[in-house]
Design a protein around this motif. Sequence first.
Motif, short mmCIF file in Angstrom:
data_model
loop_
_atom_site.label_atom_id
_atom_site.label_comp_id
_atom_site.label_asym_id
_atom_site.label_seq_id
_atom_site.Cartn_x
_atom_site.Cartn_y
_atom_site.Cartn_z
N LEU B 11 0.84 -1.20 0.00
CA LEU B 11 0.00 0.00 0.00
C LEU B 11 0.87 1.24 0.00
O LEU B 11 0.65 2.19 -0.77
CB LEU B 11 -0.91 0.00 1.25
N SER B 12 1.86 1.24 0.85
CA SER B 12 2.72 2.40 1.00
C SER B 12 3.50 2.68 -0.29
O SER B 12 3.64 3.84 -0.70
CB SER B 12 3.68 2.14 2.17
N ALA B 13 3.96 1.63 -0.95
CA ALA B 13 4.74 1.81 -2.19
C ALA B 13 3.90 2.44 -3.30
O ALA B 13 4.44 3.07 -4.22
CB ALA B 13 5.29 0.46 -2.67
N ALA B 138 -2.09 -8.98 -5.15
CA ALA B 138 -3.52 -8.64 -5.08
C ALA B 138 -3.71 -7.19 -4.64
O ALA B 138 -4.56 -6.47 -5.18
CB ALA B 138 -4.23 -9.59 -4.12
N ALA B 139 -2.90 -6.75 -3.68
CA ALA B 139 -3.04 -5.37 -3.20
C ALA B 139 -2.68 -4.38 -4.30
O ALA B 139 -3.33 -3.34 -4.47
CB ALA B 139 -2.17 -5.15 -1.97
N THR B 140 -1.64 -4.69 -5.06
CA THR B 140 -1.26 -3.81 -6.17
C THR B 140 -2.37 -3.74 -7.21
O THR B 140 -2.71 -2.66 -7.71
CB THR B 140 0.04 -4.32 -6.82
N GLU B 141 -2.97 -4.88 -7.50
CA GLU B 141 -4.10 -4.89 -8.45
C GLU B 141 -5.29 -4.11 -7.91
O GLU B 141 -5.99 -3.41 -8.66
CB GLU B 141 -4.53 -6.33 -8.77
N PHE B 169 8.75 -12.19 -0.32
CA PHE B 169 8.38 -10.80 -0.57
C PHE B 169 9.50 -10.09 -1.31
O PHE B 169 10.65 -10.14 -0.91
CB PHE B 169 8.11 -10.09 0.77
N ARG B 170 9.14 -9.45 -2.40
CA ARG B 170 10.08 -8.55 -3.07
C ARG B 170 9.54 -7.13 -2.89
O ARG B 170 8.33 -6.91 -2.90
CB ARG B 170 10.16 -8.86 -4.56
N GLU B 171 10.43 -6.17 -2.77
CA GLU B 171 10.02 -4.78 -2.59
C GLU B 171 9.04 -4.42 -3.71
O GLU B 171 9.35 -4.58 -4.88
CB GLU B 171 11.25 -3.88 -2.63
N PRO B 172 7.83 -3.97 -3.39
CA PRO B 172 6.83 -3.73 -4.44
C PRO B 172 7.13 -2.45 -5.21
O PRO B 172 7.72 -1.52 -4.69
CB PRO B 172 5.54 -3.60 -3.66
N THR B 173 6.73 -2.43 -6.46
CA THR B 173 6.76 -1.19 -7.24
C THR B 173 5.35 -0.61 -7.21
O THR B 173 4.39 -1.30 -6.91
CB THR B 173 7.17 -1.48 -8.69
N ALA B 174 5.28 0.67 -7.52
CA ALA B 174 3.98 1.34 -7.46
C ALA B 174 3.03 0.74 -8.49
O ALA B 174 3.44 0.33 -9.58
CB ALA B 174 4.15 2.83 -7.71
N ALA B 175 1.76 0.69 -8.15
CA ALA B 175 0.73 0.20 -9.07
C ALA B 175 0.73 1.08 -10.33
O ALA B 175 0.91 2.30 -10.24
CB ALA B 175 -0.64 0.24 -8.41
N VAL B 176 0.55 0.45 -11.46
CA VAL B 176 0.48 1.20 -12.73
C VAL B 176 -0.98 1.56 -12.98
O VAL B 176 -1.84 0.68 -13.03
CB VAL B 176 1.03 0.36 -13.89
N ILE B 177 -1.22 2.85 -13.11
CA ILE B 177 -2.60 3.31 -13.28
C ILE B 177 -2.89 3.51 -14.76
O ILE B 177 -2.19 4.27 -15.45
CB ILE B 177 -2.83 4.66 -12.55
N ALA B 178 -3.90 2.83 -15.25
CA ALA B 178 -4.27 2.97 -16.66
C ALA B 178 -4.76 4.39 -16.90
O ALA B 178 -5.59 4.90 -16.15
CB ALA B 178 -5.37 1.97 -16.99
N PRO B 179 -4.27 5.07 -17.95
CA PRO B 179 -4.76 6.41 -18.25
C PRO B 179 -6.18 6.32 -18.81
O PRO B 179 -6.55 5.29 -19.38
CB PRO B 179 -3.79 6.93 -19.31
#
Lengths: 513, 513
Positions: B11-13, B138-141, B169-179
């Motif tokens: 969430l934080s990432a 799942a959280a990123t999605e 666990f791997r350090e998460p990247t930010a969720a990609v937001i569809a434009p």
Amino acid sequence: MNGAEALVRTLSASGVEVCFANPGTSEMHFVSALDRWDAIRCVLGLTESVVTGAADGYARIAGKPAATMLHCGPGLANGLANLHNARRANSPIVNIVGDQATYHRPYDPPLTAATEEWARPVSAWTRTVETADAVSTAATEAIAASRAAPGSVATLILPSDVCWDECGFREPTAAVIAPPAPVDENMVAEIAAILASGEPTAILVGGAALYGSALQRAAAIADHFGARFFAPSQIARMERGRGRPRPERLPFVLDQAIAALAGIRHLVLLGALSPVAFFAYPGKPATPLPAGAAVHVLARPDEDLDDALARLADRTGAPAKAAWSSSPRLPAPRSAITAESVADAVAALLPEQAIVVDESVSFGRGFYGRLHDAAPHDWLQLTGGAIGSGIPMATGAAIAAPGRRVVNLQADGSALYTVQGLWTQAHERLDVTTIILANRRYQILLGELKNVGASIGKSALDMLTLDDPAVNWVKTAQSFGVEAARATSIRRLSSLMAHANSRPGPFLLELVI
Amino acid sequence: MNGAEALVRTLSASGVEVCFANPGTSEMHFVSALDRWDAIRCVLGLTESVVTGAADGYARIAGKPAATMLHCGPGLANGLANLHNARRANSPIVNIVGDQATYHRPYDPPLTAATEEWARPVSAWTRTVETADAVSTAATEAIAASRAAPGSVATLILPSDVCWDECGFREPTAAVIAPPAPVDENMVAEIAAILASGEPTAILVGGAALYGSALQRAAAIADHFGARFFAPSQIARMERGRGRPRPERLPFVLDQAIAALAGIRHLVLLGALSPVAFFAYPGKPATPLPAGAAVHVLARPDEDLDDALARLADRTGAPAKAAWSSSPRLPAPRSAITAESVADAVAALLPEQAIVVDESVSFGRGFYGRLHDAAPHDWLQLTGGAIGSGIPMATGAAIAAPGRRVVNLQADGSALYTVQGLWTQAHERLDVTTIILANRRYQILLGELKNVGASIGKSALDMLTLDDPAVNWVKTAQSFGVEAARATSIRRLSSLMAHANSRPGPFLLELVI
């Protein structure tokens, strides 16, 4: 006659006397019909959680359903948690939800939501009525479904046009209630043999075996055979107090429940479900039953418990009733505030035929045992774990039992969910004494956080404490028109409780613990 | 690392900074993880309706999601009504619901309910996570789903064992937001031709066309072509006040909406839905549109509104922005209490960059128009018709905008649904001024009852009035730690509002109307 009036007349013909309501625009014809046909008492709740919780409390004491009146999907949603509790208590409720007109719903106006989808999981019976002509039959079926043993929520969804359209109408007859099914004689014989075997056996009674002749019979059988005698952790309604049977209640805390059932070889279920842990905990078992213990179902909750017990007594020669000794009522203590002293003060001052509503959560775990020798009373409890049931349940119970004092033993964190129910108590001048057990924290969660081995830092503490600011319960109650006072000693608790119980109408007592 | 910690880090990432919470036992590992990883601010709500309503208000101002933390199915159920409102507002929310352990759920312990079934209707994305390893993905999605235009509720259900189990666990990247998708050029051309035709046309803007450059462009285009310019009846968020565009708001009352749109040949939708009646009424149409009016969708709520407007301006030669005249700010009136004088007093005293939360229901229908010339402000409104959104929404908006004053114009009947939110305002020292419009009745329903042609007798009146007893709002607020006072004149309203806005922290003003 329109659909709404057909509904009201049908409810009335089947003995529905009360409608707990929080109406909106789509229910205006229902409101109007209730106004014209005044056989049904309408009780307003300021939120739907009060409405459904009150309907639950009413059903437990009245032994028959009230109707509700809820506004569209979101109004139903607000009431779902207490419908969940009602479902777990097997409380009969005719749950009526108004909704968008049949022909307007396809336009998806803003308040349109998933009314039927949300209702199904808490309802044994659900129907959206499509025409005014179908209202009366559907309502009769809903009443019958709600009252079929052991009792259920039946949800009737009424689009607004179904209420305002004219319909053909014949004077309705009362809904026919299916009697509970008799237990197979082979099962009675099996249980008789187990009891006669002398192997360590416990009887766990629930539902309709927690009051009346069934409770007396079950207790006498357990006594006759020296079997352990238990009630579930969550009790929908039980008759208790001096001179009545006193089953042990299965502890909520898993380790204590395991200890309570240690050594049992046979567990006989009578209207109760097999016990399970309230939550899973890492490394702990899912049920408190000893390994190898056999579970025997003498009667399911929907079967005829009293008949099964009568036949079991016939077969085994157990008496129908036994005399239960009890200690004399003790005076209220004057000690420091502890769970024990609070329970003893309540026991000493409980009026005859009171109704005790217990949502005391962590502080009140010992209340049950210490009220064995209080004046005869009914005991109602949170059944589904969805907190916020106490104030509404006390409200509904008081509507069902004029002349009896309701004493609500109420944890503060849970009370905050449905505090609006106090207004209904004032509005209806109900004889409810609410004792707020104000520890100003979610004590149960502080315990659970320790149980999972977590350290408790600032952020966690901030989510589990309620002391910044501390809620001023006296002002809260007064703001809703309920007389109130604070106690910080057992002596003061006792004098306030005596005062509260001696006068008509509601009273709230904030006990700082 | 366990699943709960993976969740918090994920969430934080992706920029989630706030978690509105009402935890229970099944969330203790989540609470513990938030405690150890303190990048996320936790805000406690005393009921779940406060939690979800605050998440809605936060999202509208922050333009990004907060997380929620709800306890099992019944906790979610208590929050559904404000999630319904959030869905109608297209507010992004990462809605997190803890639940029974995967292996414990089959035992059906008392708090087990239909979590996923209840979540689906309000959620664009729903998933029950089955293993700790699956939590982070799942959280990123969920975050990506919530943020995809125009914004949605995404519900992530987390069984307790999924939280406490260890995971890779791997350090998460930010969720990609569809434009948001671009609008087809043919549609832009079609709208350009309609505007150029000179036929009576109205533009109805919603969603992201109610603020920023899109609002400026849309207003300039309407102005350039002499088209009527409307906002929806239910506004999720709009930038308003002196010097800003001032679309007419479509009236809530159907007959007034019909009058407002009379004579229109073309309705151009820009991020808005085609208007429909809020409820059906016997003999009235389902929409306020004139017969024969054509509806044209320039851009759906999920499409790129600003880009569509830029291209429309290019094609038509309309300016990107116009200058909007406005009257000078007038002093607060000293007249009797009317809807107009209250609005004028609020307009006179509204602080710069305030956030107005409007749940004024029937009394405040004229507030919108009279606040055109107030100081620049954001305007947030009940969007889904599920009352009880105002106090929570104001709470969440204040969390999103430190330093800005939130002014909540709040009907009393609706306020009673979620009055517990005042405690969170006190606990978090939020700059919220709540003005309770205390008419002590469900005025809207008294009107609706008349509309359906019903007489109003004792039972109906008893279900629609709140004056026995009248709620003492000053005590209610004080009981939750919020400073409060009562006004029975416009002069007193003005002096109290000036006082409230000049000091930090919450204030409640009971205006007896």
